[in-house]
Design a protein around this motif. Structure first.
Motif, PDB file in Angstrom:
ATOM      1  N   VAL A  86       0.571  -1.207   0.236  1.00 31.44           N
ATOM      2  CA  VAL A  86       0.373  -0.557   0.006  1.00 31.44           C
ATOM      3  C   VAL A  86       0.587   0.854   0.652  1.00 31.44           C
ATOM      4  O   VAL A  86       1.531   1.480   0.455  1.00 31.44           O
ATOM      5  CB  VAL A  86      -0.784   0.134   1.075  1.00 31.44           C
ATOM      6  N   GLU A  87       0.943   2.342  -1.023  1.00 35.34           N
ATOM      7  CA  GLU A  87       1.493   3.365  -1.731  1.00 35.34           C
ATOM      8  C   GLU A  87       0.362   4.749  -0.879  1.00 35.34           C
ATOM      9  O   GLU A  87      -0.157   4.302  -0.540  1.00 35.34           O
ATOM     10  CB  GLU A  87       2.206   2.954  -2.890  1.00 35.34           C
ATOM     11  N   SER A  88       1.642   5.433  -0.067  1.00 33.44           N
ATOM     12  CA  SER A  88       0.794   6.520   0.346  1.00 33.44           C
ATOM     13  C   SER A  88       1.890   7.495   0.423  1.00 33.44           C
ATOM     14  O   SER A  88       2.848   7.519   0.041  1.00 33.44           O
ATOM     15  CB  SER A  88       0.352   6.087   1.682  1.00 33.44           C
ATOM     16  N   GLY A  89       0.930   8.843   0.515  1.00 32.92           N
ATOM     17  CA  GLY A  89       2.131   9.923   0.397  1.00 32.92           C
ATOM     18  C   GLY A  89       1.865  11.216  -0.299  1.00 32.92           C
ATOM     19  O   GLY A  89       3.029  12.036  -0.725  1.00 32.92           O
ATOM     20  N   PHE A 125       8.440   2.288  -8.231  1.00 30.37           N
ATOM     21  CA  PHE A 125       8.293   2.838  -9.994  1.00 30.37           C
ATOM     22  C   PHE A 125       7.376   3.362 -10.278  1.00 30.37           C
ATOM     23  O   PHE A 125       6.869   3.914  -9.260  1.00 30.37           O
ATOM     24  CB  PHE A 125       7.514   1.098 -10.429  1.00 30.37           C
ATOM     25  N   ARG A 126       7.239   3.987 -11.636  1.00 27.37           N
ATOM     26  CA  ARG A 126       5.998   5.351 -11.533  1.00 27.37           C
ATOM     27  C   ARG A 126       5.296   5.582 -12.880  1.00 27.37           C
ATOM     28  O   ARG A 126       6.651   4.611 -13.865  1.00 27.37           O
ATOM     29  CB  ARG A 126       6.931   6.527 -11.489  1.00 27.37           C
ATOM     30  N   CYS A 142       5.651   0.704  -5.166  1.00 30.25           N
ATOM     31  CA  CYS A 142       6.061   0.024  -4.969  1.00 30.25           C
ATOM     32  C   CYS A 142       5.756  -1.398  -5.154  1.00 30.25           C
ATOM     33  O   CYS A 142       5.268  -1.995  -4.996  1.00 30.25           O
ATOM     34  CB  CYS A 142       6.645   0.814  -3.408  1.00 30.25           C
ATOM     35  N   ASN A 143       7.422  -2.223  -5.047  1.00 28.31           N
ATOM     36  CA  ASN A 143       7.167  -3.818  -5.929  1.00 28.31           C
ATOM     37  C   ASN A 143       8.417  -4.496  -5.479  1.00 28.31           C
ATOM     38  O   ASN A 143       9.013  -3.374  -4.775  1.00 28.31           O
ATOM     39  CB  ASN A 143       6.674  -4.171  -6.818  1.00 28.31           C
ATOM     40  N   SER A 144       8.740  -5.465  -4.643  1.00 31.74           N
ATOM     41  CA  SER A 144       9.974  -5.841  -5.432  1.00 31.74           C
ATOM     42  C   SER A 144      10.678  -5.403  -6.948  1.00 31.74           C
ATOM     43  O   SER A 144       9.856  -5.282  -7.556  1.00 31.74           O
ATOM     44  CB  SER A 144       9.950  -7.801  -5.256  1.00 31.74           C
ATOM     45  N   ARG A 145      11.722  -5.362  -6.738  1.00 23.57           N
ATOM     46  CA  ARG A 145      12.746  -4.644  -8.277  1.00 23.57           C
ATOM     47  C   ARG A 145      12.160  -5.637  -9.800  1.00 23.57           C
ATOM     48  O   ARG A 145      12.024  -4.685 -10.065  1.00 23.57           O
ATOM     49  CB  ARG A 145      14.081  -5.476  -8.056  1.00 23.57           C
ATOM     50  N   TRP A 146      11.476  -6.961  -9.759  1.00 27.91           N
ATOM     51  CA  TRP A 146      10.947  -7.900 -10.700  1.00 27.91           C
ATOM     52  C   TRP A 146       9.769  -7.154 -11.096  1.00 27.91           C
ATOM     53  O   TRP A 146       9.165  -7.868 -11.461  1.00 27.91           O
ATOM     54  CB  TRP A 146      11.741  -9.074 -10.344  1.00 27.91           C
ATOM     55  N   GLY A 147       8.624  -6.856  -9.591  1.00 29.34           N
ATOM     56  CA  GLY A 147       7.547  -6.608  -9.567  1.00 29.34           C
ATOM     57  C   GLY A 147       6.886  -7.742  -9.990  1.00 29.34           C
ATOM     58  O   GLY A 147       6.004  -8.443  -9.960  1.00 29.34           O
ATOM     59  N   VAL A 148       7.679  -8.981  -8.881  1.00 30.49           N
ATOM     60  CA  VAL A 148       6.588 -10.205  -8.082  1.00 30.49           C
ATOM     61  C   VAL A 148       5.320 -10.288  -7.739  1.00 30.49           C
ATOM     62  O   VAL A 148       4.379 -11.279  -8.136  1.00 30.49           O
ATOM     63  CB  VAL A 148       7.401 -11.352  -8.166  1.00 30.49           C
ATOM     64  N   THR A 162       1.452  -8.542  -6.745  1.00 27.30           N
ATOM     65  CA  THR A 162       0.942  -8.206  -6.708  1.00 27.30           C
ATOM     66  C   THR A 162       0.197  -5.938  -6.675  1.00 27.30           C
ATOM     67  O   THR A 162       1.057  -6.061  -5.625  1.00 27.30           O
ATOM     68  CB  THR A 162      -0.632  -8.136  -6.045  1.00 27.30           C
ATOM     69  N   TRP A 163       0.362  -5.871  -7.642  1.00 24.55           N
ATOM     70  CA  TRP A 163       0.437  -3.781  -7.651  1.00 24.55           C
ATOM     71  C   TRP A 163      -0.391  -3.477  -6.158  1.00 24.55           C
ATOM     72  O   TRP A 163      -1.336  -4.087  -7.148  1.00 24.55           O
ATOM     73  CB  TRP A 163       0.118  -3.586  -9.344  1.00 24.55           C
ATOM     74  N   GLY A 164       0.125  -2.586  -6.254  1.00 22.43           N
ATOM     75  CA  GLY A 164      -0.962  -1.223  -5.283  1.00 22.43           C
ATOM     76  C   GLY A 164      -1.908  -0.566  -5.541  1.00 22.43           C
ATOM     77  O   GLY A 164      -1.872  -0.326  -6.812  1.00 22.43           O
ATOM     78  N   ARG A 165      -2.488   0.105  -5.334  1.00 23.87           N
ATOM     79  CA  ARG A 165      -3.175   0.991  -6.468  1.00 23.87           C
ATOM     80  C   ARG A 165      -2.117   2.217  -6.500  1.00 23.87           C
ATOM     81  O   ARG A 165      -2.409   3.275  -7.180  1.00 23.87           O
ATOM     82  CB  ARG A 165      -4.159   2.158  -5.313  1.00 23.87           C
ATOM     83  N   GLY A 166      -1.168   2.446  -5.588  1.00 21.59           N
ATOM     84  CA  GLY A 166       0.215   3.362  -6.191  1.00 21.59           C
ATOM     85  C   GLY A 166      -0.379   4.571  -5.391  1.00 21.59           C
ATOM     86  O   GLY A 166      -1.529   5.214  -4.749  1.00 21.59           O
TER      87      GLY A 166
END
Length: 114
Positions: free
Chosen positions: A5-8, A37-38, A95-101, A103-107
């Motif tokens: 979960v991303e925030s800020g 990531f962006r 955010c994710n592991s470097r290889w994006g393994v 599930t992606w959050g909402r950002g």
């Protein structure tokens, strides 16, 4: 499966700063490399910063010297300090592991006005 979960994020003027946070639902201590990531409008998601479990960091050329990634393996948090923001930094940050393994959050949306 770790959930992220991303925030800020927010709206900031060019030259300003933001600090993004990423909260993981499980332990990140065993994850070798975490990344921020962006995704800018109409563009593919790109990796902007990586941090290993040992604290080594790698940055995309576009953010080098302005962004700082950090991690807290006790709190299961990853951070991105963004300084001297530019309009081209606008996008949704994940955010994710470097290889994006995982599930992606909402950002979290970052908008930099000129």
């Amino acid at each position: 499966q770790v959930q992220l979960v991303e925030s800020g994020g927010g709206l900031v003027q060019a030259g300003g700063s933001l600090r993004l946070s990423c909260a993981a639902s499980g332990s990140i201590a065993s994850i070798y490399a975490m990344g921020w990531f962006r995704q800018a409008p109409g563009q593919q998601r790109e990796l902007v910063a990586t941090i290993t479990s040992g604290g080594s960091t790698i940055y995309a050329d576009s953010v080098k010297g302005r962004f700082t990634i950090s991690r807290d393996n006790v709190k299961n948090m990853v951070y991105l300090q963004m300084n001297s923001l530019k309009p081209e930094d606008t996008g949704v940050y994940y955010c994710n592991s470097r290889w994006g393994v995982y599930t992606w959050g909402r950002g979290t949306q970052v908008t930099v006005s000129s």
